[in-house]
Scaffold this motif. Sequence first.
Motif, PDB file in Angstrom:
ATOM      1  N   ASN A 109       0.740  -1.229   0.071  1.00 55.44           N
ATOM      2  CA  ASN A 109       0.007   0.156   0.009  1.00 55.44           C
ATOM      3  C   ASN A 109       0.930   1.267  -0.237  1.00 55.44           C
ATOM      4  O   ASN A 109       0.532   2.187  -0.725  1.00 55.44           O
ATOM      5  CB  ASN A 109      -0.912  -0.146   1.258  1.00 55.44           C
ATOM      6  N   LEU A 110       1.947   1.235   0.733  1.00 56.26           N
ATOM      7  CA  LEU A 110       2.754   2.279   0.734  1.00 56.26           C
ATOM      8  C   LEU A 110       3.388   2.665  -0.307  1.00 56.26           C
ATOM      9  O   LEU A 110       3.480   4.035  -0.895  1.00 56.26           O
ATOM     10  CB  LEU A 110       3.880   2.220   1.958  1.00 56.26           C
ATOM     11  N   SER A 111       3.968   1.845  -1.106  1.00 54.79           N
ATOM     12  CA  SER A 111       4.707   1.978  -2.400  1.00 54.79           C
ATOM     13  C   SER A 111       3.685   2.365  -3.441  1.00 54.79           C
ATOM     14  O   SER A 111       3.919   3.043  -4.421  1.00 54.79           O
ATOM     15  CB  SER A 111       5.504   0.650  -2.908  1.00 54.79           C
ATOM     16  N   THR A 112       2.412   1.681  -3.522  1.00 57.10           N
ATOM     17  CA  THR A 112       1.506   2.178  -4.353  1.00 57.10           C
ATOM     18  C   THR A 112       1.070   3.695  -4.191  1.00 57.10           C
ATOM     19  O   THR A 112       0.802   4.440  -5.199  1.00 57.10           O
ATOM     20  CB  THR A 112       0.329   1.252  -4.341  1.00 57.10           C
ATOM     21  N   ALA A 113       0.711   4.114  -3.070  1.00 54.12           N
ATOM     22  CA  ALA A 113       0.354   5.377  -2.768  1.00 54.12           C
ATOM     23  C   ALA A 113       1.589   6.541  -3.139  1.00 54.12           C
ATOM     24  O   ALA A 113       1.288   7.464  -3.659  1.00 54.12           O
ATOM     25  CB  ALA A 113      -0.166   5.537  -1.526  1.00 54.12           C
ATOM     26  N   TRP A 114       2.690   5.917  -2.977  1.00 56.15           N
ATOM     27  CA  TRP A 114       3.716   6.793  -3.426  1.00 56.15           C
ATOM     28  C   TRP A 114       4.137   6.951  -4.985  1.00 56.15           C
ATOM     29  O   TRP A 114       4.085   7.944  -5.340  1.00 56.15           O
ATOM     30  CB  TRP A 114       5.108   6.191  -2.683  1.00 56.15           C
ATOM     31  N   ASN A 115       3.848   5.813  -5.598  1.00 55.80           N
ATOM     32  CA  ASN A 115       4.083   5.733  -7.186  1.00 55.80           C
ATOM     33  C   ASN A 115       2.982   6.214  -7.931  1.00 55.80           C
ATOM     34  O   ASN A 115       2.906   6.890  -8.691  1.00 55.80           O
ATOM     35  CB  ASN A 115       4.724   4.627  -7.313  1.00 55.80           C
ATOM     36  N   ASP A 116       1.580   5.593  -7.709  1.00 51.11           N
ATOM     37  CA  ASP A 116       0.508   5.496  -8.459  1.00 51.11           C
ATOM     38  C   ASP A 116      -0.047   6.945  -7.965  1.00 51.11           C
ATOM     39  O   ASP A 116      -0.673   7.514  -9.093  1.00 51.11           O
ATOM     40  CB  ASP A 116      -0.384   4.371  -8.015  1.00 51.11           C
ATOM     41  N   ILE A 117      -0.250   7.436  -6.951  1.00 50.86           N
ATOM     42  CA  ILE A 117      -0.930   8.616  -6.699  1.00 50.86           C
ATOM     43  C   ILE A 117       0.029   9.743  -6.764  1.00 50.86           C
ATOM     44  O   ILE A 117      -0.530  11.030  -6.669  1.00 50.86           O
ATOM     45  CB  ILE A 117      -1.544   8.557  -5.330  1.00 50.86           C
ATOM     46  N   HIS A 118       1.198   9.443  -6.955  1.00 51.66           N
ATOM     47  CA  HIS A 118       2.213  10.584  -7.163  1.00 51.66           C
ATOM     48  C   HIS A 118       2.515  11.381  -5.978  1.00 51.66           C
ATOM     49  O   HIS A 118       2.361  12.648  -5.903  1.00 51.66           O
ATOM     50  CB  HIS A 118       2.045  11.544  -8.270  1.00 51.66           C
ATOM     51  N   ILE A 119       2.450  10.624  -4.756  1.00 51.54           N
ATOM     52  CA  ILE A 119       2.541  11.313  -3.461  1.00 51.54           C
ATOM     53  C   ILE A 119       4.020  11.990  -3.391  1.00 51.54           C
ATOM     54  O   ILE A 119       4.097  13.033  -2.817  1.00 51.54           O
ATOM     55  CB  ILE A 119       2.452  10.288  -2.247  1.00 51.54           C
ATOM     56  N   ASP A 120       5.002  11.369  -4.049  1.00 52.73           N
ATOM     57  CA  ASP A 120       6.218  12.060  -3.975  1.00 52.73           C
ATOM     58  C   ASP A 120       6.044  13.571  -4.590  1.00 52.73           C
ATOM     59  O   ASP A 120       6.934  14.434  -4.088  1.00 52.73           O
ATOM     60  CB  ASP A 120       7.310  11.259  -4.802  1.00 52.73           C
ATOM     61  N   GLN A 121       5.567  13.774  -5.608  1.00 51.34           N
ATOM     62  CA  GLN A 121       5.590  15.052  -6.268  1.00 51.34           C
ATOM     63  C   GLN A 121       4.811  16.190  -5.478  1.00 51.34           C
ATOM     64  O   GLN A 121       5.163  17.079  -5.137  1.00 51.34           O
ATOM     65  CB  GLN A 121       4.688  15.084  -7.610  1.00 51.34           C
ATOM     66  N   TYR A 122       3.495  15.506  -4.815  1.00 50.44           N
ATOM     67  CA  TYR A 122       2.721  16.697  -4.012  1.00 50.44           C
ATOM     68  C   TYR A 122       3.379  16.732  -2.668  1.00 50.44           C
ATOM     69  O   TYR A 122       3.184  17.757  -2.133  1.00 50.44           O
ATOM     70  CB  TYR A 122       1.304  15.820  -3.807  1.00 50.44           C
ATOM     71  N   PHE A 123       4.180  15.584  -2.145  1.00 53.67           N
ATOM     72  CA  PHE A 123       4.878  15.622  -0.978  1.00 53.67           C
ATOM     73  C   PHE A 123       6.021  16.939  -1.109  1.00 53.67           C
ATOM     74  O   PHE A 123       6.100  17.603  -0.151  1.00 53.67           O
ATOM     75  CB  PHE A 123       5.449  14.445  -0.485  1.00 53.67           C
ATOM     76  N   PHE A 124       6.583  16.936  -2.320  1.00 56.05           N
ATOM     77  CA  PHE A 124       7.584  17.885  -2.528  1.00 56.05           C
ATOM     78  C   PHE A 124       6.954  19.172  -2.649  1.00 56.05           C
ATOM     79  O   PHE A 124       7.408  20.273  -2.118  1.00 56.05           O
ATOM     80  CB  PHE A 124       8.470  17.526  -3.884  1.00 56.05           C
ATOM     81  N   ASN A 125       5.854  19.329  -3.270  1.00 58.30           N
ATOM     82  CA  ASN A 125       5.227  20.499  -3.350  1.00 58.30           C
ATOM     83  C   ASN A 125       4.500  21.226  -2.037  1.00 58.30           C
ATOM     84  O   ASN A 125       4.941  22.411  -1.794  1.00 58.30           O
ATOM     85  CB  ASN A 125       3.775  20.416  -4.321  1.00 58.30           C
ATOM     86  N   THR A 126       4.284  20.212  -1.089  1.00 61.24           N
ATOM     87  CA  THR A 126       3.818  20.807   0.132  1.00 61.24           C
ATOM     88  C   THR A 126       5.317  21.081   0.944  1.00 61.24           C
ATOM     89  O   THR A 126       4.983  22.139   1.905  1.00 61.24           O
ATOM     90  CB  THR A 126       3.085  19.320   1.049  1.00 61.24           C
ATOM     91  N   ILE A 127       6.209  20.553   0.855  1.00 63.87           N
ATOM     92  CA  ILE A 127       7.457  20.918   1.842  1.00 63.87           C
ATOM     93  C   ILE A 127       8.081  22.354   1.012  1.00 63.87           C
ATOM     94  O   ILE A 127       8.209  23.063   2.099  1.00 63.87           O
ATOM     95  CB  ILE A 127       8.425  20.001   1.539  1.00 63.87           C
ATOM     96  N   VAL A 128       7.794  22.524  -0.179  1.00 58.54           N
ATOM     97  CA  VAL A 128       8.133  24.005  -0.652  1.00 58.54           C
ATOM     98  C   VAL A 128       7.271  24.980  -0.235  1.00 58.54           C
ATOM     99  O   VAL A 128       7.409  26.018   0.285  1.00 58.54           O
ATOM    100  CB  VAL A 128       8.126  23.919  -2.254  1.00 58.54           C
TER     101      VAL A 128
END
Length: 333
Positions: A109-128
């Motif tokens: 579930n964690l890897s799917t949420a990170w890759n398929d939902i593009h959590i990494d991109q939105y996570f970076f936007n939130t940090i900025v």
Amino acid sequence: MSAPLTTSPIREGMRGFLSRSRSLSLSKGGRRKANSIDDMAERTIISASERRRTGNRIGMSITHVFLFVTLVIAGLGPILWLAKSAITPTQDTIQQPFALWPNGMDWANLSTAWNDIHIDQYFFNTIVIALGAWFTQLFIATTAGYALSVLRPRYAPILNALVLATLFIPGIVLLVPLYLTIVNPPFLPDGANLLNNYLAVWLPMGANAFNILLVKRFFDNLPREVFEAAKTDGAGPFRLFWSVVLPMSKPILGVVSVFAIIAAWKDYLWPMLVLPNPVVQPLSVRLPAVQSQTELDVFLAALAIATLIPIAMFLLFQSVFLRSAGLGGAVKG
């Protein structure tokens, strides 16, 4: 010609006796005052003698344990349930929501949420967004609080009243004029706007009257003797602010930092309005948008990932809330 005046031994003896009597009375008064303060400090709802009784001691222990367990369940229960559900299949979460992995864990579930939902991109936007909001709020709060509390110009009471008055204006009232300002900002060419620009989020968050008043109140309690000593040594306003005031203000800087980052991390309405492009949107905007298109277990995993930064901020700055204002390094050059 008169003889020089001399002090008689009797007068010297009387003077010494009076001084010793005065010091003795002062020491007794000081001890009585200290004892009264200690007595006041020891006074509680249950006295020390009653606390030593077996029944009272057992009752207090049971009450303490009950309150501690209740606070742990109320505070950590939702977070622990979210962490458990993030690695639990959807059917198990729906059928047995409080069971501990009846059919095993699903770490995918964690890897799917990170890759398929593009959590990494939105996570970076939130940090900025959070870092920019943190910098603007900290910069404006410290400089404005320094001007109102330390520099104290003649019109400082008027400015303080105006800043305080903004707290009584509901935020929803300012939403439309603020949005029109972002769409057609001043000092920019016609047709230019700040939509899909992180400045549209950073700048309004920087104008936070609560943080300004919070920092000003903290600066008011700083010792003025240190400021006068720094000015005597030739420190100017900027040197005084950077080398004296800020090193003495680490506790309030930590508090403002936590408030700024958490507020930016959870803000939803304003980023949704000024950042319509999904590429630059933060987690708080994108997660509700993709909820209907995502499996429950993957969505809960995404929510668990989104809570990492606030939890890390609490663990990092928890000592700042409990630590008193330290004056170490205030006069270091």
